[in-house]
Scaffold this active site. Structure first.
Site, PDB file in Angstrom:
ATOM      1  N   LYS A  95      -2.666  52.257 -66.201  1.00  0.00           N
ATOM      2  CA  LYS A  95      -2.567  52.668 -64.797  1.00  0.00           C
ATOM      3  C   LYS A  95      -3.603  53.731 -64.439  1.00  0.00           C
ATOM      4  O   LYS A  95      -4.288  53.614 -63.420  1.00  0.00           O
ATOM      5  CB  LYS A  95      -1.152  53.180 -64.522  1.00  0.00           C
ATOM      6  CG  LYS A  95      -0.912  53.699 -63.113  1.00  0.00           C
ATOM      7  CD  LYS A  95       0.562  53.737 -62.773  1.00  0.00           C
ATOM      8  CE  LYS A  95       1.364  54.444 -63.825  1.00  0.00           C
ATOM      9  NZ  LYS A  95       0.988  55.860 -63.989  1.00  0.00           N
ATOM     10  N   ARG A 124      -2.862  63.581 -61.959  1.00  0.00           N
ATOM     11  CA  ARG A 124      -2.080  64.665 -62.552  1.00  0.00           C
ATOM     12  C   ARG A 124      -2.799  65.228 -63.778  1.00  0.00           C
ATOM     13  O   ARG A 124      -3.610  64.565 -64.406  1.00  0.00           O
ATOM     14  CB  ARG A 124      -0.702  64.159 -62.979  1.00  0.00           C
ATOM     15  CG  ARG A 124       0.201  63.733 -61.847  1.00  0.00           C
ATOM     16  CD  ARG A 124       1.489  63.130 -62.373  1.00  0.00           C
ATOM     17  NE  ARG A 124       1.232  61.894 -63.102  1.00  0.00           N
ATOM     18  CZ  ARG A 124       2.090  61.323 -63.932  1.00  0.00           C
ATOM     19  NH1 ARG A 124       3.266  61.888 -64.151  1.00  0.00           N
ATOM     20  NH2 ARG A 124       1.790  60.193 -64.538  1.00  0.00           N
ATOM     21  N   LYS A 144       0.983  59.726 -77.015  1.00  0.00           N
ATOM     22  CA  LYS A 144      -0.222  59.095 -76.493  1.00  0.00           C
ATOM     23  C   LYS A 144      -1.517  59.596 -77.107  1.00  0.00           C
ATOM     24  O   LYS A 144      -2.418  58.829 -77.397  1.00  0.00           O
ATOM     25  CB  LYS A 144      -0.274  59.279 -74.965  1.00  0.00           C
ATOM     26  CG  LYS A 144       0.870  58.594 -74.241  1.00  0.00           C
ATOM     27  CD  LYS A 144       0.924  58.969 -72.786  1.00  0.00           C
ATOM     28  CE  LYS A 144      -0.197  58.374 -71.987  1.00  0.00           C
ATOM     29  NZ  LYS A 144      -0.052  58.612 -70.550  1.00  0.00           N
ATOM     30  N   PHE A 155       4.493  56.228 -64.430  1.00  0.00           N
ATOM     31  CA  PHE A 155       5.307  55.102 -64.896  1.00  0.00           C
ATOM     32  C   PHE A 155       5.355  53.967 -63.872  1.00  0.00           C
ATOM     33  O   PHE A 155       4.433  53.803 -63.085  1.00  0.00           O
ATOM     34  CB  PHE A 155       6.705  55.580 -65.295  1.00  0.00           C
ATOM     35  CG  PHE A 155       6.692  56.516 -66.484  1.00  0.00           C
ATOM     36  CD1 PHE A 155       6.047  56.160 -67.652  1.00  0.00           C
ATOM     37  CD2 PHE A 155       7.312  57.748 -66.428  1.00  0.00           C
ATOM     38  CE1 PHE A 155       6.025  57.015 -68.752  1.00  0.00           C
ATOM     39  CE2 PHE A 155       7.293  58.608 -67.527  1.00  0.00           C
ATOM     40  CZ  PHE A 155       6.652  58.237 -68.684  1.00  0.00           C
ATOM     41  N   PHE A 180      -7.352  41.699 -70.721  1.00  0.00           N
ATOM     42  CA  PHE A 180      -7.676  41.813 -72.142  1.00  0.00           C
ATOM     43  C   PHE A 180      -8.418  40.551 -72.570  1.00  0.00           C
ATOM     44  O   PHE A 180      -8.221  39.473 -71.991  1.00  0.00           O
ATOM     45  CB  PHE A 180      -6.397  41.977 -72.976  1.00  0.00           C
ATOM     46  CG  PHE A 180      -5.824  43.368 -72.937  1.00  0.00           C
ATOM     47  CD1 PHE A 180      -5.899  44.201 -74.053  1.00  0.00           C
ATOM     48  CD2 PHE A 180      -5.218  43.855 -71.791  1.00  0.00           C
ATOM     49  CE1 PHE A 180      -5.376  45.485 -74.019  1.00  0.00           C
ATOM     50  CE2 PHE A 180      -4.697  45.133 -71.745  1.00  0.00           C
ATOM     51  CZ  PHE A 180      -4.775  45.948 -72.863  1.00  0.00           C
TER      52      PHE A 180
END
Length: 560
Positions: A72, A95, A106, A302, A383
């Site tokens: 995202k 952010r 992550k 999210f 992908f």
């Protein structure tokens, strides 16, 4: 072909001096505060002297997250770079990454591949110190609460009903519940306490929703820290804490200016989680970007059930914003995972699994286009293993809902790989109706339970909401205290539309259980806690911190 990690790609690109990036926005060196050559802060007060201007605001959201990844943030950055390539004056507004996920799951959160904001090491670590300042302000207030009790307790605070917790921006499950004040009278009054991760704190939420320093102080003063022995709320204002807290935050409140790998200006400012908090960057940065650019691409954390819902129902409602278009990011791999395919099998064509997982994407599309009534485009983060048959199936199903699909290859190609997506965004935003009012999932005048029920049924697809006795007691108390007309921030697992992370795809026949509800009076919303959601995450079995290192020259490695 040799594979390069995100950090290797970021370190291979020569960055522009941040003064050159500022100049693209019409800002001079006198308008910015330099933090080295590649970072700067911009005083939001500059905007008060500029004529009002409204850029096209584009929100990026996604399907329900999976271990397969969605991309995202990468898509947000790539779309901004693509718009820049098409001659649009564009800013990306993101952010700030929390150290929790950086060292936990992550290992980095500044985009990926050739669609990153840089310097990525700085952004992912201490950056300009904003999150540290928020931590300090939070803990100053905590210290003042306990000091007030120790020094005679003039406000008659009930030590059993202190609700203000300490904060730390590291995943540390050991600190979720603690007992402090031990060691005798000189060390305070022993009581149960605990830590939340900083990005889930109310100070972070206030920081991201404040319009300026005056608004910040007013919001800080409204924070409820405890209840007295008569059950009345005690606030930070009662403790006279808001001025000192604002003093710690005054520089942090200025948005951080950085750049993408292709030199598109980027504001990276504020970082609330979306599964616990409201998941959006600061109002100040968003509004500043909209005065300085023609297109602003931002994101909410999210899936659309969490970040996008809160972006619209909380941030847009409180700040007077309205998106002109929405990007919904999906991958073939993640959809097949939602269809029940094991992670080890995701590289194989499987139209049956894809068809079973597609309802998850379609539910998010419905939420954006039918609940909030906003124009949307689905961006397929492509992908190499994706087959034409799989891509065609997604396109057909989205077209049935009146939404176009654009392939995105920004991870591998940067802005060049997002041209089709950018062209669709231009089409959508140029055709958007600026006079149309934004539609919300619920009305603020609804009772608290009905607002929660509206989110659960409209956005999640739940049958109903079950409230525990504790939640019902708190709801009745908050309505009695005058907090009933606030928006609701749902704390829910990010891994499912339900409150059970194991329910993948588009589950049906489920209820949402609200086990508790709290008030963030300064931020201006209520928080409904569902499932097993924690405000202080823990580290995984193999934390990303094990792979992060720095050599004798100060070069960092392992950040994703």
């Amino acid at each position: 072909m040799t594979f390069k990690s995100d950090i290797e790609i970021a370190q291979s690109v020569k960055l522009k001096d941040i003064r050159e990036i500022a100049a693209k926005l019409g800002l001079t060196e006198d308008d910015i505060e330099l933090y080295g050559k590649y970072k700067a802060k911009v005083d939001y007060n500059l905007m008060k002297d500029r004529p009002p201007k409204k850029a096209k605001l584009i929100l990026t959201t996604a399907i329900t997250p999976t271990p397969a990844g969605e991309g995202k943030t990468t898509t947000t950055i790539g779309a901004a770079d693509a718009l820049t390539r098409l001659g649009k004056n564009t800013i990306v507004a993101l952010r700030e990454p929390s150290l929790g996920p950086v060292f936990g799951v992550k290992g980095g959160a500044a985009g990926g591949g050739y669609s990153q904001v840089v310097p990525m090491e700085d952004i992912n670590l201490h950056f300009t110190g904003d999150i540290h300042a928020i931590t300090a302000a939070n803990n100053l207030l905590a210290a003042m609460v306990d000091n007030h009790i120790y020094q005679g307790n003039e406000l008659n605070i009930d030590p059993r009903r202190v609700v203000w917790r300490r904060a730390l921006d590291i995943n540390d499950r050991q600190l979720r519940f603690v007992v402090d004040g031990l060691g005798g009278k000189a060390n305070g009054m022993p009581r149960e306490d605990g830590f939340d991760i900083t990005v889930a704190s109310e100070v972070m939420a206030i920081f991201c929703l404040a319009n300026d320093i005056v608004d910040l102080k007013e919001r800080l003063s409204r924070i409820i820290v405890a209840y007295d022995r008569d059950g009345k709320p005690v606030t930070a204002g009662d403790l006279k804490a808001q001025g000192a807290m604002a003093a710690l935050l005054k520089d942090a409140l200025k948005p951080n200016l950085v750049q993408t790998l292709e030199g598109t200006p980027a504001f990276v400012h504020g970082g609330p989680f979306a599964n616990i908090a409201h998941g959006c960057n600061s109002v100040i940065a968003t509004k500043m970007a909209m005065q300085l650019a023609d297109y602003v691409v931002t994101e909410a954390g999210f899936g659309a059930d969490l970040g996008a819902e809160k972006f619209i129902d909380i941030k847009c409602r409180l700040a007077g914003l309205k998106p002109d278009a929405v990007i919904i990011v999906a991958t073939v791999r993640a959809l097949k995972y939602n269809g029940g395919l094991p992670k080890t099998e995701l590289n194989k064509e499987d139209l049956d699994a894809l068809a079973k997982g597609l309802p998850n994407l379609l539910k998010h599309v419905e939420n954006i286009t039918q609940v909030f009534k906003l124009p949307a485009v689905v961006a397929i983060n492509r992908f190499p293993q994706d087959t034409e048959a799989e891509l065609k199936l997604i396109e057909e199903k989205c077209n049935e809902l009146g939404v176009n699909v654009a392939l995105s290859e920004v991870w591998a190609k940067g802005g060049e790989g997002g041209i089709a997506l950018a062209e669709e965004l231009i089409r959508l935003t140029e055709n958007s109706d600026d006079s149309r009012e934004l539609t919300y999932a619920y009305d603020l005048d609804m009772p608290i339970k009905e607002k929660i029920r509206a989110i659960a049924q409209k956005i999640y697809g739940a049958d109903d909401v079950v409230f525990t006795d504790k939640a019902l007691k708190e709801i009745a108390n908050f309505e009695k205290l005058g907090f009933g007309k606030m928006p609701v921030c749902m704390a829910k697992t990010q891994y499912s539309l339900s409150d059970d992370p194991k329910k993948l795809g588009r589950p049906t026949g489920f209820n949402i259980t609200v086990r508790d509800i709290t008030v963030s009076a300064g931020a201006g919303f209520l928080v409904a806690l569902t499932g097993e959601i924690m405000k202080m995450p823990g580290l995984p079995k193999v934390p990303a911190a094990e792979k992060i290192d720095v050599n004798e020259k100060g070069v960092i490695s392992g950040l994703f």
